[in-house]
Design a protein around this motif. Structure first.
Motif, mmCIF file in Angstrom:
data_model
loop_
_atom_site.group_PDB
_atom_site.id
_atom_site.type_symbol
_atom_site.label_atom_id
_atom_site.label_comp_id
_atom_site.label_asym_id
_atom_site.label_seq_id
_atom_site.Cartn_x
_atom_site.Cartn_y
_atom_site.Cartn_z
ATOM 1 N N VAL A 738 0.836 -1.207 0.000
ATOM 2 C CA VAL A 738 0.000 0.000 0.000
ATOM 3 C C VAL A 738 0.865 1.250 0.000
ATOM 4 C CG1 VAL A 738 -1.760 1.302 1.259
ATOM 5 C CG2 VAL A 738 -1.878 -1.202 1.166
ATOM 6 N N ASP A 739 1.876 1.291 0.877
ATOM 7 C CA ASP A 739 2.682 2.504 1.036
ATOM 8 C C ASP A 739 3.499 2.825 -0.207
ATOM 9 O OD1 ASP A 739 1.710 2.822 3.536
ATOM 10 O OD2 ASP A 739 3.467 2.051 4.595
ATOM 11 N N LEU A 740 4.092 1.800 -0.820
ATOM 12 C CA LEU A 740 5.009 2.048 -1.933
ATOM 13 C C LEU A 740 4.451 1.635 -3.284
ATOM 14 C CD1 LEU A 740 8.384 0.877 -0.365
ATOM 15 C CD2 LEU A 740 7.475 3.187 -0.528
ATOM 16 N N MET A 823 -8.215 -10.220 0.877
ATOM 17 C CA MET A 823 -9.402 -9.362 0.864
ATOM 18 C C MET A 823 -9.196 -8.127 1.743
ATOM 19 S SD MET A 823 -11.969 -9.977 -1.091
ATOM 20 C CE MET A 823 -13.373 -9.235 -0.281
ATOM 21 N N THR A 824 -8.484 -8.276 2.845
ATOM 22 C CA THR A 824 -8.200 -7.120 3.699
ATOM 23 C C THR A 824 -7.370 -6.096 2.932
ATOM 24 O OG1 THR A 824 -8.180 -8.568 5.646
ATOM 25 C CG2 THR A 824 -7.213 -6.365 5.892
ATOM 26 N N LEU A 825 -6.327 -6.591 2.278
ATOM 27 C CA LEU A 825 -5.475 -5.706 1.472
ATOM 28 C C LEU A 825 -6.282 -5.044 0.357
ATOM 29 C CD1 LEU A 825 -2.729 -4.590 0.522
ATOM 30 C CD2 LEU A 825 -2.399 -6.748 -0.724
ATOM 31 N N GLY A 860 -3.862 6.705 -11.954
ATOM 32 C CA GLY A 860 -3.372 6.078 -10.726
ATOM 33 C C GLY A 860 -4.342 5.048 -10.183
ATOM 34 N N ILE A 861 -5.652 5.356 -10.277
ATOM 35 C CA ILE A 861 -6.659 4.408 -9.814
ATOM 36 C C ILE A 861 -6.625 3.132 -10.663
ATOM 37 C CG2 ILE A 861 -9.152 4.017 -9.677
ATOM 38 C CD1 ILE A 861 -9.405 6.970 -8.800
ATOM 39 N N GLY A 862 -6.497 3.334 -11.970
ATOM 40 C CA GLY A 862 -6.379 2.165 -12.846
ATOM 41 C C GLY A 862 -5.161 1.330 -12.514
ATOM 42 N N PHE A 863 -4.045 2.009 -12.199
ATOM 43 C CA PHE A 863 -2.825 1.286 -11.824
ATOM 44 C C PHE A 863 -3.032 0.506 -10.534
ATOM 45 C CE2 PHE A 863 1.092 1.212 -9.304
ATOM 46 C CZ PHE A 863 1.932 0.515 -10.161
ATOM 47 N N GLU A 864 -3.741 1.096 -9.557
ATOM 48 C CA GLU A 864 -4.015 0.406 -8.293
ATOM 49 C C GLU A 864 -4.746 -0.907 -8.538
ATOM 50 O OE1 GLU A 864 -4.765 3.024 -4.456
ATOM 51 O OE2 GLU A 864 -6.002 3.743 -6.101
ATOM 52 N N ILE A 865 -5.782 -0.845 -9.370
ATOM 53 C CA ILE A 865 -6.594 -2.043 -9.614
ATOM 54 C C ILE A 865 -5.772 -3.108 -10.332
ATOM 55 C CG2 ILE A 865 -8.630 -2.901 -10.824
ATOM 56 C CD1 ILE A 865 -9.899 -0.127 -10.375
ATOM 57 N N ILE A 866 -4.978 -2.676 -11.314
ATOM 58 C CA ILE A 866 -4.141 -3.642 -12.048
ATOM 59 C C ILE A 866 -3.102 -4.268 -11.130
ATOM 60 C CG2 ILE A 866 -2.400 -3.848 -13.864
ATOM 61 C CD1 ILE A 866 -3.956 -1.701 -15.410
ATOM 62 N N ILE A 868 -3.162 -4.646 -7.796
ATOM 63 C CA ILE A 868 -3.723 -5.593 -6.819
ATOM 64 C C ILE A 868 -4.134 -6.890 -7.512
ATOM 65 C CG2 ILE A 868 -6.104 -4.748 -6.942
ATOM 66 C CD1 ILE A 868 -4.217 -5.897 -3.785
ATOM 67 N N ALA A 869 -4.571 -6.785 -8.777
ATOM 68 C CA ALA A 869 -4.922 -7.989 -9.535
ATOM 69 C C ALA A 869 -3.676 -8.840 -9.812
ATOM 70 C CB ALA A 869 -5.614 -7.604 -10.838
ATOM 71 N N LEU A 870 -2.564 -8.177 -10.157
ATOM 72 C CA LEU A 870 -1.318 -8.908 -10.389
ATOM 73 C C LEU A 870 -0.844 -9.613 -9.124
ATOM 74 C CD1 LEU A 870 0.641 -6.301 -12.583
ATOM 75 C CD2 LEU A 870 -0.376 -8.475 -13.341
#
Length: 918
Positions: A738-740, A823-825, A860-866, A868-870
C-alpha cells in the motif's frame, strides 16, 4: 587609500600615490605588480563539490529513517522488505539530484562579464593586453562599447557616458569627466569608472585603481560567494514532519513490542518483528518520493508559465512569500526610456504606441497627428532624430539592440512612432558638423544641411536651464517670436510639473544658419562659443522608464494575497516614489529611505522601518542584502527580485531569489533560485499562485497517504488485544504494498491538482503553520482512516465467515487465511480509491471541479486495480506477498466500496460549506 580618496587628489598627486606616470607603467613594474596583486579576475573562494550535492539527497532525516528501517528489516529476516525500502530511497535520491543538478556558478558568470582585452600604455606605447594582466597604475583607454576592466580614475574624457545599471540599477547612462564631483548615492563619483560597467558614448583615458577581487565588482562577488545557503521552509517543515511521524511510529512500535511480550507472550525476537511491522505501517515510506515528484510536477508547470526553478523546494517557498523586495528598473519597469509627452508652449501632446518600430503614431487625445499640420511638433521630432548619435539595430528578437544611450534611443523611437523614415531623414538633412555633449554644457549640437538648398540649420538638445540661458526666441504656432520672462516662467513651471511625477525632460532648440549674428560663413568653422547662442526654443520631450503593462494586475493580486512589495532601487527617490504610486504599490504617504539614510540606520531601526510601507532608493548592493535580512528577522518569507550584479547577494540571502532571464546578468541568474524567462513581474505572481497550490496539494496527498496508516495498523491492534486469537489480517509486505505500490500514482495525481478557487484571496500561511495540522490528523485518522479500517476489517471477517467462522476458529495459516488477508489488502486499496477522489478538494465538491477532470488521478486508480490484480494472480507475487486469487462475487463487493464513501464525504463537505456560509 580608498577609491573616493584617490578621486579627490590632484592628477600629479594621484600619479605619485599610485607610483605611475602619464606614459604608463614599464613592463617590468607591471609584471611585478601582477605577482603582488594577482590577476584581474574574479576568483572563486570555495570549491563546490558535486559529490556533496549528490550525497545530500540521501541524508535528509526521512532518508536516514528509511535507511535504518531497511537495515533493521534485513537483520530480522525480511530481506525483501529491506531491499524494497532501500530501493525507494535510492530512486528518490537520484531523482532529486537530477532535478537539482544545476550548480550555482555566480563567480564564474562574473568572469564572463569582463572584457578579454584592454588597450594600455606601457612605456608610452599603446599595447593590447589580456584584461587579466591589468594592474593598479596601468593607464588604459576607453571607447564607446567597451566593458571597463577595472575600477579607475578618469584622466581625460570626451563626452564619456557609462552604463552603470549592472551595479546601481539606474537605467540612465552616467556622465563621466576628469573633474571630481560627488554624486547622489554609491558609484556616483564623476571621475571614477567601475569594473563591469559599459561605456556607451565618448572616449577616455583612465588609470586603474583596483583590479580583480579588490574592485567593487569583486567585492560583490565575494559577498555573494560567502553567503551561506539558507534552508528552505519546506525542507525545515519536512524535517519536522519526519520527526513527528518517526516519534509516533517508534512510540507505537515500542508499545506494541512490550504488549506482544506480555499480552501475547511472544518471544522477544518475534515481538520485535511484530513491532517493526507497526513502525513500517506508520512511517509513510512513499512520502519522500511523492513530495519530490510533486515538486517536480510544480517545476514543470511553472516552466510553462515562464518561471524556471532551480531548487525543488523553492516551488513551495514561493507560496509562503509574504514580502517581495523588488528592483525597479527592468523588473517593475521595462528598462526602456520612453517619451510619453511632448510639451510645446501652446500645446501638450501625449505619445502612445508600443515598440521600437513603425507600428505606432504620435497621438493627441488618441487621435493620430499629421506632422505637416503642426510645424512646431514636426520640428521637435526632427531635432530628436537628427541631433542624435545612437543607433537602433533591428534584430530577430522582440527588442532591438541599442548602440548608444537609452535617452537618445527614446528620441529615435519618438521619430519612428511619428512615421518618419530615419534613413531618409538623414539623407535629406545630412550632418556636416557636431559639437559633442559634455557634462559641463549638458547639451549636444549638430549642424545639418537642409533640403532644397535652404542652407544649414543648427539643432540643439539638452538640459532645460542651459538651453534657456542661450535662447532668445520662441517657436509658437509655426513662427518664431521673442522669448519673454512670462514664457520662461511658463516653461519652468511645466518642467517642475513633470519632475514632480518622476519624469525627465529634455529641451529642444534650433537656429537657422545664415552666416549672420555671429555665425561664421562656413559651418565647418562653428564652435561652441559662436554657435550655441540666439537659439529658438521649441519645447520639451518628456520621458520615463515606463511600468510593465502587466504590473498593475500583478500588484493588485499581491495586495489581495496580503503580499507586500518593497521597491529597492538605485534610482532617485522621486522617480521611485512616482513609479510606486503609478503602479499601486504604495500611496503618497509612503516613507522613502535613501541609501545614505540607510547607512546611518542601525539594524533595529531598519527592522522597524520595513514593518511598514517603505521604498528604498539610491541603495548599494550590501544595503539590499541588509533589507532582505531585516525582513527575515521580522519573520517574513522574502522573495527578492533583480537582474544586476548588485542584486546577487540579496538574491542568495532571500528565501527565494528571482532573477530576470532576458535582461538579467549571469551573476544574478546563478545566485537566484528561480529565473523568469520573460522578465515579467506577472510571472512571479503566477509562480506564487503555483507555489500555494503545491503546498495545498502536499497537504492533500499527505492526508491521502496517512489515512491508510489506520487500516494498516488496526489488524495488528486486533491481533494484540485478542491475545493472538485473531491472526494478523495484514502482513508487513502487504503494508508495504500500500505505502510504496498502490498509493504512489494516485498521490502524484493529487500533486497535479489545479488550485481551488480563491487561493490568491487568502493571506500567506503563517510560518508557525505546519503541513501536518489538526485538521489533517482528524481527517486521516478519525474519518477516512477509521472508515477504511471498519471496511477492511469487515472484509477480513467476511471471508472467514464464508468458511465457517465463528463456528470454526480463525485460521492462522493456510488457504483461508491467505484469502482473508488478500481481501483485507484489497479492501484497503479500494478505500484508497475513494480517498484519492475525496482528497482532491478541501471543501469544494469534486463534482463541481469535474469528477474526471484530473486524468492522472484516474490513471493512478487504474494502476491500483491492475497492481492488486497482479498480486492476486501472478504466482511469484502470490508467494512474495502472501496473496491468492478471489472469486468474482468478491470483486463485486470491492468495486462497490468507493461509491458510498465518496457520497458520504460529499455530504460532509456540503455541511461544512453550509456552516461556513452562515
Amino acid at each position: 587609500m580608498t577609491t573616493d580618496q584617490l578621486a579627490h587628489l590632484s592628477v600629479d598627486q594621484f600619479y605619485k600615490t599610485l607610483q605611475t606616470h602619464p606614459t604608463g607603467l614599464t613592463d617590468t613594474v607591471a609584471a611585478q605588480r601582477l605577482k603582488e596583486v594577482g590577476p584581474n579576475t574574479i576568483q572563486q573562494t570555495k570549491s563546490r563539490s558535486q559529490f556533496k550535492a549528490f550525497i545530500k539527497n540521501f541524508t535528509s532525516l526521512m532518508a536516514l529513517l528509511l535507511w535504518v528501517s531497511g537495515l533493521i528489516a534485513m537483520f530480522t529476516g525480511m530481506l525483501e522488505l529491506g531491499i524494497a525500502i532501500w530501493a525507494v530511497n535510492l530512486i528518490n535520491g537520484c531523482f532529486s539530484y537530477w532535478q537539482e543538478h544545476a550548480a550555482k556558478k555566480a563567480t564564474d558568470s562574473l568572469k564572463k562579464m569582463l572584457p578579454t582585452y584592454t588597450h594600455v600604455l606601457r612605456h608610452g606605447v599603446t599595447q593590447q593586453i589580456d584584461a587579466d594582466d591589468l594592474v593598479p597604475g596601468d593607464v588604459f583607454t576607453i571607447q564607446a562599447g567597451n566593458s571597463i576592466s577595472a575600477d579607475a580614475r578618469i584622466i581625460e574624457a570626451t563626452a564619456l557616458q557609462v552604463d552603470e545599471s549592472a551595479l546601481t540599477g539606474e537605467s540612465l547612462a552616467v556622465d563621466k569627466t576628469p573633474t571630481y564631483a560627488k554624486g547622489d548615492g554609491r558609484f556616483e563619483e564623476q571621475n571614477v569608472v567601475y569594473a563591469g560597467t559599459v561605456a556607451v558614448n565618448g572616449t577616455a583615458t583612465a588609470v586603474a585603481i583596483q583590479t580583480g577581487m579588490q574592485t567593487e565588482f569583486g567585492q560583490i562577488a565575494s559577498l555573494t560567494e560567502h553567503q551561506k545557503d539558507t534552508v528552505s521552509p519546506l525542507t525545515a517543515e519536512l524535517d519536522r514532519l519526519t520527526r513527528q511521524i518517526s516519534l509516533i511510529a517508534i512510540l507505537i512500535g515500542l508499545i506494541f513490542f512490550v504488549a506482544a511480550i506480555f499480552f501475547v507472550h511472544y518471544p522477544v525476537a518475534k515481538s520485535f518483528v511484530f513491532a517493526l511491522g507497526m513502525i513500517v505501517a506508520f512511517i509513510p515510506e512513499g512520502l519522500l518520493p511523492t513530495v519530490t515528484l510533486s515538486l517536480a510536477q510544480g517545476v514543470t508547470r511553472m516552466s510553462k508559465k515562464h518561471a524556471l526553478v532551480k531548487e525543488l523546494s523553492s516551488v513551495e517557498t514561493l507560496g509562503e512569500t509574504t514580502v517581495i523586495c523588488s528592483d525597479k528598473t527592468g523588473t517593475l519597469t521595462q528598462n526602456q526610456m520612453t517619451i510619453n509627452h511632448v510639451w510645446l508652449p501652446d500645446r501638450e501632446y501625449t505619445v502612445s504606441g508600443e515598440g521600437y518600430v513603425n507600428n505606432g503614431q504620435i497621438q493627441f487625445k488618441q487621435a493620430p497627428i499629421d506632422l505637416s499640420q503642426h510645424p512646431a511638433l514636426a520640428t521637435i521630432v526632427r531635432v530628436a532624430a537628427l541631433d542624435n548619435d545612437t543607433e537602433i539595430q533591428e534584430e530577430t528578437s522582440a527588442k532591438p539592440k541599442i548602440i548608444g544611450t537609452p535617452t537618445e534611443a527614446a528620441h529615435l523611437v519618438l521619430a519612428q512612432k511619428s512615421g518618419l523614415d530615419l534613413d531618409q531623414l538623414n539623407k535629406q538633412y545630412p550632418r556636416v558638423q557636431e559639437l559633442p555633449f559634455d557634462s559641463d554644457r549638458k547639451r549636444m549640437t549638430t549642424i545639418h544641411m537642409q533640403p532644397n538648398h535652404a542652407g544649414a540649420v543648427i539643432y540643439v538638445k539638452g538640459a532645460l536651464d542651459g538651453i534657456l540661458a542661450i535662447s532668445d526666441q520662441l517657436l509658437e504656432n509655426g513662427h518664431a517670436r521673442p522669448l519673454t520672462d512670462e514664457d520662461i516662467t511658463k516653461i519652468n513651471a511645466a518642467n517642475r510639473h513633470y519632475a514632480a511625477q518622476g519624469l525627465r525632460s529634455m529641451a529642444i532648440a534650433y537656429r537657422p544658419f545664415d552666416g549672420q549674428n555671429g555665425l561664421p560663413a562656413d559651418s565647418a568653422d562653428c564652435t561652441i562659443a559662436n554657435t550655441e547662442q540666439h537659439l529658438t526654443f521649441v519645447g520639451l520631450t518628456v520621458m520615463a522608464d515606463p511600468p510593465r503593462p502587466e504590473i498593475y494586475d500583478a500588484v493588485e493580486k499581491c495586495h489581495r494575497a496580503n503580499i507586500r512589495i518593497i521597491m529597492v532601487t538605485g534610482d532617485s527617490p522621486l522617480t521611485a516614489k512616482s513609479i510606486a504610486m503609478k503602479i499601486g504599490i504604495d500611496d503618497d504617504q509612503v516613507r522613502v529611505i535613501t541609501g545614505d539614510e540607510l547607512t546611518k540606520m542601525n539594524n533595529t531601526d531598519l527592522q522597524a522601518a520595513v514593518k511598514h510601507e517603505v521604498i528604498f532608493a539610491r541603495v548599494a548592493p550590501e544595503q539590499k542584502y541588509r533589507i532582505v535580512k531585516a525582513n527575515q528577522y521580522n519573520g517574513e518569507i522574502v522573495a527578492s527580485t533583480g537582474d544586476g550584479v548588485n542584486d546577487a547577494p540579496a538574491l542568495k540571502q532571500a528565501d527565494i531569489g528571482i532573477a530576470m532571464g532576458v535582461t538579467g546578468t549571469d551573476v544574478a541568474k546563478d545566485a537566484a533560485d528561480m529565473i523568469l524567462t520573460d522578465d515579467n513581474f506577472a510571472s512571479i505572481v503566477a509562480a506564487i499562485e503555483e507555489g500555494r497550490t503545491v503546498y495545498s496539494n502536499l497537504q492533500k496527498f499527505l492526508l491521502y497517504i496517512l489515512n491508510s496508516n489506520v487500516p494498516e495498523a488496526i489488524p495488528s491492534v486486533l491481533f494484540l488485544f485478542s491475545r493472538g486469537l485473531i491472526p494478523l489480517p495484514l502482513t508487513v509486505m502487504q503494508i508495504l504494498t500500500v505505502d510504496l505500490g498502490t498509493d504512489m500514482l494516485p498521490a502524484l495525481g493529487l500533486g497535479a491538482e489545479k488550485s481551488e478557487p480563491g487561493i490568491m484571496d487568502q493571506p500567506p500561511r503563517a510560518r508557525t503553520a505546519h503541513l501536518l495540522n489538526k485538521t489533517i490528523v482528524w481527517k486521516a485518522f478519525g474519518w477516512y482512516g477509521m472508515i477504511a479500517s471498519v471496511l477492511s476489517t469487515v472484509a477480513y471477517f467476511f471471508v472467514n465467515w464464508l468458511h465457517g467462522w465463528p463456528h470454526v476458529a480463525l485460521a492462522a495459516s493456510g488457504n483461508v487465511y491467505i484469502m482473508a488477508t488478500t481481501m483485507t489488502l484489497a479492501a484497503i486499496v479500494f478505500c484508497q480509491i475513494a480517498a484519492a477522489i475525496n482528497c482532491r478538494t478541501q471543501l469544494t465538491s469534486v463534482f463541481k471541479i469535474g469528477l474526471f477532470s484530473n486524468h492522472r488521478i484516474w490513471f493512478g486508480i487504474g494502476f491500483e486495480i491492475i497492481l492488486i490484480a497482479l498480486l492476486m494472480y501472478v504466482p511469484v507475487l502470490q508467494g512474495l506477498f502472501n496473496t491468492t486469487g478471489i472469486a468474482g462475487s468478491d470483486w463485486g463487493l470491492l468495486l462497490s466500496i468507493p461509491i458510498p464513501l465518496i457520497l458520504i464525504e460529499e455530504l460532509r463537505k456540503a455541511i461544512v460549506r453550509h456552516h461556513l456560509a452562515k
